[in-house]
Design a protein around this motif. Sequence first.
Motif, PDB file in Angstrom:
ATOM      1  N   ALA A 141       0.841  -1.200   0.000  1.00 50.23           N
ATOM      2  CA  ALA A 141       0.000   0.000   0.000  1.00 50.23           C
ATOM      3  C   ALA A 141       0.878   1.253   0.000  1.00 50.23           C
ATOM      4  N   LEU A 142       1.915   1.269   0.821  1.00 47.15           N
ATOM      5  CA  LEU A 142       2.836   2.405   0.831  1.00 47.15           C
ATOM      6  C   LEU A 142       3.508   2.585  -0.522  1.00 47.15           C
ATOM      7  N   ASP A 143       3.935   1.486  -1.128  1.00 41.32           N
ATOM      8  CA  ASP A 143       4.568   1.569  -2.451  1.00 41.32           C
ATOM      9  C   ASP A 143       3.635   2.227  -3.463  1.00 41.32           C
ATOM     10  N   LYS A 144       2.368   1.820  -3.472  1.00 36.94           N
ATOM     11  CA  LYS A 144       1.401   2.401  -4.407  1.00 36.94           C
ATOM     12  C   LYS A 144       1.163   3.877  -4.117  1.00 36.94           C
ATOM     13  N   MET A 145       1.044   4.215  -2.857  1.00 37.51           N
ATOM     14  CA  MET A 145       0.801   5.614  -2.493  1.00 37.51           C
ATOM     15  C   MET A 145       1.981   6.500  -2.893  1.00 37.51           C
ATOM     16  N   ILE A 146       3.181   6.047  -2.608  1.00 39.46           N
ATOM     17  CA  ILE A 146       4.377   6.826  -2.957  1.00 39.46           C
ATOM     18  C   ILE A 146       4.461   6.994  -4.468  1.00 39.46           C
ATOM     19  N   HIS A 147       4.220   5.923  -5.198  1.00 44.07           N
ATOM     20  CA  HIS A 147       4.280   5.971  -6.657  1.00 44.07           C
ATOM     21  C   HIS A 147       3.222   6.922  -7.228  1.00 44.07           C
ATOM     22  N   ALA A 148       2.057   6.969  -6.618  1.00 44.11           N
ATOM     23  CA  ALA A 148       0.954   7.792  -7.119  1.00 44.11           C
ATOM     24  C   ALA A 148       1.083   9.267  -6.747  1.00 44.11           C
ATOM     25  N   PHE A 149       2.003   9.584  -5.865  1.00 43.42           N
ATOM     26  CA  PHE A 149       2.143  10.960  -5.404  1.00 43.42           C
ATOM     27  C   PHE A 149       2.703  11.832  -6.513  1.00 43.42           C
ATOM     28  N   ALA A 150       1.847  12.586  -7.157  1.00 42.77           N
ATOM     29  CA  ALA A 150       2.288  13.459  -8.238  1.00 42.77           C
ATOM     30  C   ALA A 150       2.985  14.707  -7.682  1.00 42.77           C
ATOM     31  N   ASP A 151       2.526  15.184  -6.531  1.00 46.71           N
ATOM     32  CA  ASP A 151       3.072  16.396  -5.935  1.00 46.71           C
ATOM     33  C   ASP A 151       4.234  16.035  -5.022  1.00 46.71           C
ATOM     34  N   ARG A 152       5.414  15.962  -5.602  1.00 44.61           N
ATOM     35  CA  ARG A 152       6.590  15.586  -4.811  1.00 44.61           C
ATOM     36  C   ARG A 152       6.960  16.639  -3.784  1.00 44.61           C
ATOM     37  N   ALA A 153       6.395  17.845  -3.922  1.00 41.46           N
ATOM     38  CA  ALA A 153       6.683  18.908  -2.962  1.00 41.46           C
ATOM     39  C   ALA A 153       5.870  18.741  -1.677  1.00 41.46           C
ATOM     40  N   ASN A 154       4.832  17.924  -1.688  1.00 44.83           N
ATOM     41  CA  ASN A 154       4.020  17.726  -0.499  1.00 44.83           C
ATOM     42  C   ASN A 154       4.826  16.895   0.506  1.00 44.83           C
ATOM     43  N   PRO A 155       5.033  17.419   1.711  1.00 47.89           N
ATOM     44  CA  PRO A 155       5.877  16.710   2.686  1.00 47.89           C
ATOM     45  C   PRO A 155       5.311  15.355   3.126  1.00 47.89           C
ATOM     46  N   TYR A 156       4.042  15.112   2.907  1.00 48.33           N
ATOM     47  CA  TYR A 156       3.494  13.814   3.292  1.00 48.33           C
ATOM     48  C   TYR A 156       4.075  12.690   2.434  1.00 48.33           C
ATOM     49  N   ARG A 157       4.544  13.012   1.256  1.00 46.23           N
ATOM     50  CA  ARG A 157       5.250  11.996   0.460  1.00 46.23           C
ATOM     51  C   ARG A 157       6.506  11.563   1.196  1.00 46.23           C
ATOM     52  N   GLU A 158       7.228  12.524   1.757  1.00 43.15           N
ATOM     53  CA  GLU A 158       8.442  12.209   2.526  1.00 43.15           C
ATOM     54  C   GLU A 158       8.109  11.337   3.727  1.00 43.15           C
ATOM     55  N   LEU A 159       6.981  11.614   4.362  1.00 39.04           N
ATOM     56  CA  LEU A 159       6.584  10.808   5.517  1.00 39.04           C
ATOM     57  C   LEU A 159       6.296   9.371   5.088  1.00 39.04           C
ATOM     58  N   LEU A 160       5.626   9.198   3.967  1.00 37.37           N
ATOM     59  CA  LEU A 160       5.374   7.842   3.455  1.00 37.37           C
ATOM     60  C   LEU A 160       6.679   7.134   3.107  1.00 37.37           C
ATOM     61  N   VAL A 161       7.606   7.869   2.516  1.00 42.59           N
ATOM     62  CA  VAL A 161       8.923   7.302   2.187  1.00 42.59           C
ATOM     63  C   VAL A 161       9.627   6.860   3.474  1.00 42.59           C
ATOM     64  N   ALA A 162       9.511   7.662   4.517  1.00 41.38           N
ATOM     65  CA  ALA A 162      10.138   7.312   5.800  1.00 41.38           C
ATOM     66  C   ALA A 162       9.534   6.040   6.379  1.00 41.38           C
ATOM     67  N   VAL A 163       8.207   5.943   6.366  1.00 40.86           N
ATOM     68  CA  VAL A 163       7.549   4.750   6.901  1.00 40.86           C
ATOM     69  C   VAL A 163       7.970   3.533   6.091  1.00 40.86           C
ATOM     70  N   ARG A 164       8.010   3.681   4.788  1.00 42.13           N
ATOM     71  CA  ARG A 164       8.403   2.549   3.934  1.00 42.13           C
ATOM     72  C   ARG A 164       9.834   2.125   4.253  1.00 42.13           C
ATOM     73  N   ALA A 165      10.702   3.094   4.487  1.00 42.44           N
ATOM     74  CA  ALA A 165      12.099   2.776   4.812  1.00 42.44           C
ATOM     75  C   ALA A 165      12.207   2.041   6.141  1.00 42.44           C
ATOM     76  N   VAL A 166      11.373   2.388   7.096  1.00 38.58           N
ATOM     77  CA  VAL A 166      11.383   1.701   8.394  1.00 38.58           C
ATOM     78  C   VAL A 166      11.112   0.210   8.199  1.00 38.58           C
ATOM     79  N   PHE A 167      10.196  -0.108   7.297  1.00 38.81           N
ATOM     80  CA  PHE A 167       9.807  -1.502   7.106  1.00 38.81           C
ATOM     81  C   PHE A 167      10.556  -2.184   5.964  1.00 38.81           C
ATOM     82  N   ALA A 168      11.541  -1.494   5.406  1.00 38.62           N
ATOM     83  CA  ALA A 168      12.354  -2.087   4.355  1.00 38.62           C
ATOM     84  C   ALA A 168      13.765  -2.380   4.836  1.00 38.62           C
ATOM     85  N   ALA A 169      14.034  -2.112   6.110  1.00 39.17           N
ATOM     86  CA  ALA A 169      15.375  -2.326   6.651  1.00 39.17           C
ATOM     87  C   ALA A 169      15.767  -3.784   6.520  1.00 39.17           C
ATOM     88  N   PRO A 170      17.033  -4.045   6.200  1.00 35.56           N
ATOM     89  CA  PRO A 170      17.486  -5.434   6.136  1.00 35.56           C
ATOM     90  C   PRO A 170      17.225  -6.134   7.467  1.00 35.56           C
TER      91      PRO A 170
END
Length: 182
Positions: A141-170
């Motif tokens: 779900a996070l992957d789809k949301m990040i991919h669909a974010f057209a407005d890269r300037a919206n800081p909520y995209r960064e928050l989604l990227v952060a959450v995804r990174a938390v759960f992508a750690a080796p």
Amino acid sequence: MERTHAELCRTLSALLSYPTGDAAALAHEARGLAGPGPAAAALGRFEDAAREAGREGLEELYTAAFDLRPACAPYLGAQLLAEDSPVRGPLLAKLAEVYAAEGYRPREELADHVAEVLGFLAVARPGPVRDDLVQDGLAPALDKMIHAFADRANPYRELLVAVRAVFAAPAAARPRGAEARP
């Protein structure tokens, strides 16, 4: 370490809920809990933007990011199922059952809202149910949301990227009790 991961999930949950408090302070706290790496970097960018926008500005950004853009709706069901899918009801019922088994009760949103999923992950015991929710629900779900974010300037995209990174750690870098699947 498990406690730190739980605190991080709780803080991220609060950040992905509609803004009501000092999001910059919460982002700062989350950044400290995340430790060095991509999640902390994205949280730092969100923190700076939240501080600059202030609460009212962040409310507008939240609405623009999630409420006015169906492609970025913060619900697992909306991201993973077809629009108006008859499967969403059973998904919500199953999540309610899973949450109840761990003593978690969603606060303000439906059970499949990303903030509620993170709130649950903060209290859930390690195991296959928790791992499956991350692997088969939250991460895609996070992957789809990040991919669909057209407005890269919206800081909520960064928050989604952060959450995804938390759960992508080796696996070796994850706190004990964090998701065991690659």
